[in-house]
Scaffold this active site. Structure first.
Site, PDB file in Angstrom:
ATOM      1  N   GLU A 111       0.880  -1.142  -0.187  1.00 18.00           N
ATOM      2  CA  GLU A 111      -0.095  -0.060  -0.133  1.00 18.00           C
ATOM      3  C   GLU A 111       0.770   1.281  -0.079  1.00 18.00           C
ATOM      4  O   GLU A 111       0.221   2.327  -0.536  1.00 18.00           O
ATOM      5  CB  GLU A 111      -0.901  -0.031   1.277  1.00 18.00           C
ATOM      6  CG  GLU A 111      -1.871  -1.041   1.183  1.00 18.00           C
ATOM      7  CD  GLU A 111      -3.003  -0.991   0.081  1.00 18.00           C
ATOM      8  OE1 GLU A 111      -3.361  -0.027  -0.506  1.00 18.00           O
ATOM      9  OE2 GLU A 111      -3.206  -2.122  -0.485  1.00 18.00           O
ATOM     10  N   SER A 381     -45.385 -27.801  44.648  1.00 18.42           N
ATOM     11  CA  SER A 381     -44.899 -27.780  46.152  1.00 18.42           C
ATOM     12  C   SER A 381     -43.592 -27.059  46.467  1.00 18.42           C
ATOM     13  O   SER A 381     -43.215 -26.889  47.824  1.00 18.42           O
ATOM     14  CB  SER A 381     -44.591 -29.397  46.570  1.00 18.42           C
ATOM     15  OG  SER A 381     -46.032 -30.063  46.437  1.00 18.42           O
TER      16      SER A 381
END
Length: 714
Positions: A111, A381
């Site tokens: 680049e 329960s």
């Protein structure tokens, strides 16, 4: 000399004088044009550049934030549970020294080979880009330095306008003066897009090669550098010709830069990349931890932790999840459920009673699936414990005795599972045997019993507002609760039950359950830390500790599920029925030690009967109790065996009174012949049972996809 000849000479002389003037005029015009051209092409741009340069503001490196992955870790601050990647945020920022030098060289070769020498911009590249835009070239652009690319990606955007390109040039020039080259390169490597949804070189290394960036070879680094130019078309998993050409271009550039020896270059082979279908998605949390991730994000939102901080600061979210305890829950479910019907579902939640920290969380096997730990369900329960708390709070001791025979009120008949009975026994024994009839009578004997039970449950930790449940929880359509509350007819969630039982374990001190301990940014700044809390004394200490004593025998009584090594635990099972089928639909086991409270639920997601692999009904004391025991044993293995505090008395009774099972005497034959017939024992005074209206007709209501419960019509 004739007149004519003099006129001719005069004319020539005048013409001679006119030619220099015309030449001078043309020269002035040329000079003026050159001056104008110089002004337009050089002086004005240079002046405007100088003005723009002076006015430009370049942010400091630390001020530029980009979207990046947030990591959710366990309480050990290292075990990764899940990740969160915002849009364009599949990125992990790293420092330059974490990137191998050959990877950096590859990016420069691809680049910007003069990166460390140029002033941050390329006039030739700018001119070419301007000409391409002017001529309408479709792929206008290119020629930008790394600094320009970074400015474009993070500050000015990528619009194809002269003004945008001008700002890019100015800011790049100033950035090159104000930032170090290493700062620019670091920022570039952390922001550039590499394709495959990967932003930054660290995530690109994982997306292409499934390894950390520090382990990349030179040829792998060259491939990553190659795709920067055109990531959308070059990130192919195939050995495409275009990608190979660009890869060779990068390697040749590295050789020209003298950072790669020709002998090394000639021996390099094109690297193999991870196939597309194997690329990990950071937002995929496929296991049980995916449901932890959802709870963590929900909690952060409630806490008001700024979403932008989560998205941009590379945060590490430290949770309360304890890896060994989490694994214990997962393994226990896998062990117990092996071979069982596939339609069975289960949830496991473990909470630290001393803080409210969620130590283990299992809402289902799929991280993207339904979370059963958050499902509103009937507790059966297991809810009797809150009836016991309410009774103790009203001064009714564990020694209080209640008839366990069936209760009939209008068309309502309350019985016990399998006809169980203790005759008339104390309430602690009735809790151990889970006798519906005794607790129904207890509720009727209390002052405003149903509401008192709802209040006790809310105080312990059952929220008044439960997602998916309309209105206030534990009420009858917003009104007063019915007597059946003590039998668990109203909806609660597994996480609520683990939390409420944790309050009892902590001698009545409530701690809000939570998942997030702290949030730390990548730079070490602590963005959130949960404040330490002593909790809130919501239940009287004597009430909570006496309830614990009543619950101590239950795990062993429930098919021998007491904890390993005789470790004391308090627990309660629960089961709810599937309409009037005689079969079950929910089964629970909830229990605790002083340091850990765990709730286990089991059911189905399609209203099917709860049956095991043998076709038998599943109760709380069977598979759920086995999961609970294995989870608790593994979670607490190697820890100190703790005991519960002895309670202060309530109405003169501290702890569980001694219960002696009535044993019929067996007299000898001679005694039977000579002894007079014994007088019948006086019956205990009956509890007055008020007349109640007939039960309303029930209807099936879907509480979440595929799960229905019976509720009154109208």
């Amino acid at each position: 000399m004739t007149v004519g000849s003099e006129h001719t000479r005069a004319s020539r002389s005048a013409a001679g004088r006119g030619r220099p003037r015309r030449k001078r005029s043309r020269l002035r015009a040329v000079l003026l044009a050159a001056l104008v051209l110089l002004l337009v092409l050089v002086i004005v741009p240079v002046g405007y550049f100088a003005y723009s340069y002076r006015e430009a503001e370049v942010p400091r490196p630390e001020a530029l934030r980009n979207n990046q992955i947030a990591t959710i870790v366990a309480a050990d601050d290292s075990t990764v549970l899940a990740q969160v990647a915002p849009p364009e945020g599949n990125r992990v920022n790293i420092t330059l020294d974490e990137v191998p030098e050959h990877v950096r060289d590859a990016v420069l070769a691809a680049e910007d080979r003069s990166f460390y020498e140029n002033p941050g911009f390329s006039v030739r590249g700018f001119t070419r880009a301007a000409w391409d835009n002017l001529t309408g070239k479709e792929d206008a652009g290119g020629g930008s330095t790394i600094t320009q690319q970074f400015v474009k990606n993070t500050v000015v955007g990528s619009d194809r306008t002269y003004s945008r390109k001008w700002r890019e040039l100015v800011l790049a020039a100033r950035m090159a003066r104000e930032w170090t080259k290493d700062d620019v390169l670091t920022a570039y490597l952390n922001t550039i897009y590499f394709g495959r949804g990967a932003y930054g070189v660290a995530t690109a290394a994982q997306a292409y090669f499934g390894k950390p960036v520090g382990e990349l070879t030179p040829q792998e680094g060259a491939l990553l550098a190659a795709v920067i130019n055109r990531p959308s078309s070059l990130d192919s998993s195939d050995d495409s010709e275009k990608l190979r050409e660009r890869w060779n271009y990068v390697l040749d550039g590295m050789t020209a830069m003298n950072v790669l020896r020709p002998s090394e270059r000639s021996s390099m082979e094109f690297p193999q990349v991870v196939p597309f279908e194997q690329i990990p998605d950071p937002n995929d949390a496929l296991g049980p931890e995916g449901l932890v991730r959802a709870q963590v994000l929900d909690e952060l939102e409630r806490l008001g932790v700024d979403q932008e901080l989560i998205d941009t600061r590379g945060v590490r979210i430290v949770t309360t999840i304890d890896p060994p305890k989490q694994q214990a829950a997962i393994d226990s479910v896998a062990n117990v459920m092996a071979g069982e019907p596939e339609n069975l579902r289960t949830a496991v939640v473990s909470i630290d009673p001393r803080s409210g920290a969620v130590r283990a969380y299992y809402g289902g096997p799929q991280g993207q699936g339904y979370d059963y730990a958050q499902a509103p369900l009937q507790a059966g329960s297991a809810f009797k414990v809150f009836g016991l708390l309410a009774a103790l709070d009203q001064g009714i001791p564990l020694s209080a005795r209640y008839d366990s025979s069936p209760v009939t009120i209008g068309n309502l008949r309350i019985t016990n599972v399998d006809g169980a009975s203790c005759g008339t026994c104390n309430i602690a024994e009735a809790l151990k045997r889970s006798l519906n009839t005794s607790f129904y009578r207890l509720t009727l004997a209390m002052d405003n019993g149903p509401q008192s039970i709802a209040d006790a449950a809310h105080a312990a930790g059952i929220p008044e507002n439960i997602p998916g449940v309309q209105g206030v929880s534990l009420t009858e359509d917003g009104g007063a609760p019915q007597t059946g509350i003590v039998l668990g007819q109203y909806l609660v969630r597994p996480i609520d039950m683990a939390s409420a039982y944790a309050t009892i374990a902590a001698s009545g001190v409530y701690h809000e359950p939570y998942f997030v301990e702290r949030v730390v940014a990548a730079d070490g700044e602590v963005l959130y830390e949960r404040p330490r809390s002593e909790g809130e004394q919501r239940i009287d200490e004597a009430v909570a500790d006496n309830a614990t004593q009543a619950m101590l025998p239950i795990a062993s009584y429930s098919r021998g599920n007491g904890l390993a090594g005789g470790r004391p635990s308090a627990s309660k099972t629960g089961t709810t029925q599937l309409g009037d089928t005689g079969l079950n639909k929910d089964a629970w086991m909830v229990g605790y030690t002083p340091s850990l409270s765990t709730a286990v639920w089991m059911g189905t997601n399609d209203s099917e009967p709860l049956l095991n692999l043998w076709g038998g009904s599943i109760y709380g004391s069977s598979l759920p109790a086995s999961i609970w025991k294995q989870t608790m044993d593994a979670s607490l293995s190697g820890t100190e065996i703790e005991t519960f505090p002895w309670p202060d008395p309530i109405a003169g009774q501290a702890g569980v009174p001694v219960y002696v099972e009535p044993q019929p005497s067996r007299p000898s034959p001679q005694q039977r012949r000579s002894a007079p017939a014994p007088a019948p024992a006086p019956a205990p005074p009956p509890i007055q049972v008020p007349e109640l209206p007939p039960l309303p007709q029930l209807r099936e209501v879907e509480i979440f996809p595929g799960i229905r419960i019976p509720l009154p019509v109208g």
